[in-house]
Design a protein around this motif. Structure first.
Motif, mmCIF file in Angstrom:
data_model
loop_
_atom_site.group_PDB
_atom_site.id
_atom_site.type_symbol
_atom_site.label_atom_id
_atom_site.label_comp_id
_atom_site.label_asym_id
_atom_site.label_seq_id
_atom_site.Cartn_x
_atom_site.Cartn_y
_atom_site.Cartn_z
ATOM 1 N N TYR A 15 0.855 -1.189 0.000
ATOM 2 C CA TYR A 15 0.000 0.000 0.000
ATOM 3 C C TYR A 15 0.885 1.231 0.000
ATOM 4 O O TYR A 15 1.728 1.396 0.872
ATOM 5 N N VAL A 16 0.682 2.087 -0.981
ATOM 6 C CA VAL A 16 1.447 3.331 -1.079
ATOM 7 C C VAL A 16 0.474 4.474 -0.823
ATOM 8 O O VAL A 16 -0.405 4.755 -1.658
ATOM 9 N N GLU A 17 0.626 5.113 0.327
ATOM 10 C CA GLU A 17 -0.318 6.170 0.711
ATOM 11 C C GLU A 17 -0.033 7.457 -0.049
ATOM 12 O O GLU A 17 1.051 7.637 -0.603
ATOM 13 N N ALA A 18 -1.007 8.356 -0.031
ATOM 14 C CA ALA A 18 -0.806 9.681 -0.629
ATOM 15 C C ALA A 18 -1.692 10.664 0.110
ATOM 16 O O ALA A 18 -2.747 10.292 0.618
ATOM 17 N N ASP A 19 -1.237 11.912 0.161
ATOM 18 C CA ASP A 19 -2.073 12.942 0.770
ATOM 19 C C ASP A 19 -3.198 13.284 -0.186
ATOM 20 O O ASP A 19 -3.158 12.930 -1.344
ATOM 21 N N PRO A 24 -8.507 5.708 -3.361
ATOM 22 C CA PRO A 24 -7.432 4.774 -3.698
ATOM 23 C C PRO A 24 -7.731 3.991 -4.980
ATOM 24 O O PRO A 24 -8.896 3.732 -5.300
ATOM 25 N N PRO A 50 -3.564 7.295 -3.490
ATOM 26 C CA PRO A 50 -3.237 6.059 -2.773
ATOM 27 C C PRO A 50 -3.319 4.857 -3.726
ATOM 28 O O PRO A 50 -4.229 4.781 -4.566
ATOM 29 N N LEU A 52 -3.001 0.574 -3.992
ATOM 30 C CA LEU A 52 -2.912 -0.733 -3.321
ATOM 31 C C LEU A 52 -2.751 -1.813 -4.382
ATOM 32 O O LEU A 52 -3.586 -1.934 -5.292
ATOM 33 N N PHE A 85 -8.731 -2.284 4.718
ATOM 34 C CA PHE A 85 -8.094 -0.965 4.665
ATOM 35 C C PHE A 85 -9.071 0.161 5.002
ATOM 36 O O PHE A 85 -8.689 1.329 5.051
ATOM 37 N N PHE A 87 -11.477 1.299 3.185
ATOM 38 C CA PHE A 87 -11.793 2.150 2.035
ATOM 39 C C PHE A 87 -13.308 2.217 1.849
ATOM 40 O O PHE A 87 -13.975 1.177 1.788
ATOM 41 N N THR A 267 -13.474 10.660 -1.282
ATOM 42 C CA THR A 267 -12.397 10.206 -0.409
ATOM 43 C C THR A 267 -12.597 8.738 -0.090
ATOM 44 O O THR A 267 -13.598 8.150 -0.443
ATOM 45 N N HIS A 268 -11.623 8.196 0.594
ATOM 46 C CA HIS A 268 -11.770 6.808 1.005
ATOM 47 C C HIS A 268 -12.199 6.704 2.450
ATOM 48 O O HIS A 268 -12.064 5.686 3.094
#
Ligand SMILES: O=C(O)CC1=CCC(=O)O1
Length: 269
Positions: A15-19, A24, A50, A52, A85, A87, A267-268
């Protein structure tokens, strides 16, 4: 460690998060591959949204659990992962059988799916005869026996000629998949038919295909797009069945455009 056990199955993921407020994207891999196929796409998109990626059941480092009996087993895992997660809404990017898994989650839980990117996939892939003969060969002689033929479908002649090390590595990825996961997923694809449900897809959808895809050729993917109300159809030049490896920049440009076209502020949760 990048493992999670849900519903008795340990799934390997990254999982690569992002602001920011972008939903995602969950990437679902194809038959005979694992999450490494997304490496270049993830490197290009990291930080923008984001991301995944995971190894579907019976592939890569994920368990096979009680086996793969139908596409629904893969849908169960995706469903569980999305819940794990937390989401609320996701964009699903499914490659080949991964595209069927994405369609399956949309059937089951349309309210969680903000958009679909269906790459080199269809409502129905191959015939019972073609899958049964592949399964018979693999059961008898192993994946090695079909590997050269599969490489011709996955990648263009230019890739074969120009990237021999990458070709060898991808061939290793295929031949090292666990036999029960590979065969179970062949059977799942053989038995899956999303023709009717595709007509009822009611979220923005992008169908994309490599111009030299020998497994789900452009005409087949176009016929999927024709079934889905309002779906966009795009062809990626100089790509076979796996554009995320062969033409990641072109694919990422399409992903960026698609995500930008979705309703802002999602948003998630
Ligand atoms: O490996 C192939 O032949 C191509 C393919 C069909 C379904 C899938 O996921 O990959």
């Amino acid at each position: 460690m990048p493992f999670v056990t849900i519903g008795g199955i340990t799934l390997h993921h990254r999982y690569v998060e992002a602001d920011g407020k972008t939903a995602p994207i969950v990437f679902i891999n194809s038959l005979g591959t694992d999450l490494r196929i997304w490496d270049e796409v993830v490197a290009l998109l990291a930080g923008e949204m984001p991301l995944l990626v995971y190894d579907k059941r019976g592939h890569g480092l994920s368990d096979i659990g009680s086996g793969v009996h139908s596409i629904n087993d893969h849908v169960d895992d995706l469903h569980a992962l999305v819940d794990h997660f937390g989401f609320d809404k996701v964009v699903l990017f499914g490659l080949s059988v991964g595209g069927m898994v994405a369609q399956g989650l949309h059937v089951r839980r349309p309210e969680s799916v903000l958009g679909l990117i269906l790459s080199d996939t269809a409502h129905k892939i191959g015939t019972a005869e073609s899958w049964n003969s592949r399964i018979a060969v693999v059961e008898r002689y192993g994946i090695e026996a079909i590997a050269d033929g599969v490489m011709k479908v996955w990648f263009t002649p230019d890739f074969h000629a120009g990237r021999p090390a990458d070709l060898a590595g991808c061939r290793n990825m295929l031949t090292r998949q666990a036999l029960p996961g590979y065969i179970g997923t062949c059977k799942a694809v053989r038995d899956a038919d999303f023709t009717e449900s595709a007509r009822r897809i009611a979220v923005p959808t992008l169908c994309v295909v490599g111009d030299q895809d020998g497994s789900t050729p452009p005409d087949l993917v176009r016929s999927l797009a024709d079934l889905i109300p309002g779906a966009r159809f795009e062809i990626i030049r100089n790509a076979g069945h796996i554009p995320c490896i062969e033409q990641p920049e072109a694919l990422v440009a399409l992903i960026r455009g698609f995500v930008a076209s979705l309703a802002p502020g999602e948003t998630h949760g």
